[in-house]
Design a protein around this motif. Structure first.
Motif, PDB file in Angstrom:
ATOM      1  N   ILE A 156      -0.621  47.342  26.763  1.00  0.00           N
ATOM      2  CA  ILE A 156       0.075  46.094  27.083  1.00  0.00           C
ATOM      3  C   ILE A 156       1.118  45.728  26.045  1.00  0.00           C
ATOM      4  N   GLU A 157       0.838  45.988  24.759  1.00  0.00           N
ATOM      5  CA  GLU A 157       1.809  45.615  23.727  1.00  0.00           C
ATOM      6  C   GLU A 157       3.106  46.424  23.837  1.00  0.00           C
ATOM      7  N   ALA A 206       5.039  44.956  26.769  1.00  0.00           N
ATOM      8  CA  ALA A 206       5.641  43.696  26.310  1.00  0.00           C
ATOM      9  C   ALA A 206       6.854  43.980  25.432  1.00  0.00           C
ATOM     10  N   ARG A 207       6.747  44.972  24.562  1.00  0.00           N
ATOM     11  CA  ARG A 207       7.868  45.319  23.687  1.00  0.00           C
ATOM     12  C   ARG A 207       9.041  45.856  24.505  1.00  0.00           C
TER      13      ARG A 207
END
Length: 91
Positions: free
Chosen positions: A40-41, A44-45
């Motif tokens: 997920i990170e 998001a990035r």
């Protein structure tokens, strides 16, 4: 009073988005699709990079791959070039 002339087909903009491929005249819709799963990170990035740079997500990914490729030692870049050319010829 300004002179008005009838708009010709040449004067009108085409409806919709202009072609946005990597090269002149290419259309993104004609590119093969790729589906990947990322934490997920990283998604998001990617969203944030796209928003901040104004680049589409696919362009951010292409730029990242090109940076990774350029950081490889020359023999590895040659190997990648050879393998990718072979894969492109195979279809």
């Amino acid at each position: 009073m300004p002179e008005h002339r009838a708009k010709t087909t040449k004067d009108r903009r085409r409806a919709g988005r202009p072609p946005a491929g990597a090269k002149e005249g290419e259309k993104v819709k004609d590119y093969p699709q790729l589906s990947i799963r990322v934490p997920i990170e990283f998604k998001a990035r990617l969203n944030a990079l796209s928003a901040v740079t104004g680049l589409s997500q696919w362009r951010v990914i292409v730029e990242a791959i090109n940076c990774f490729f350029q950081d490889l030692p020359a023999p590895d870049r040659d190997l990648v070039d050879g393998l990718s050319e072979r894969l492109m010829r195979a279809g």
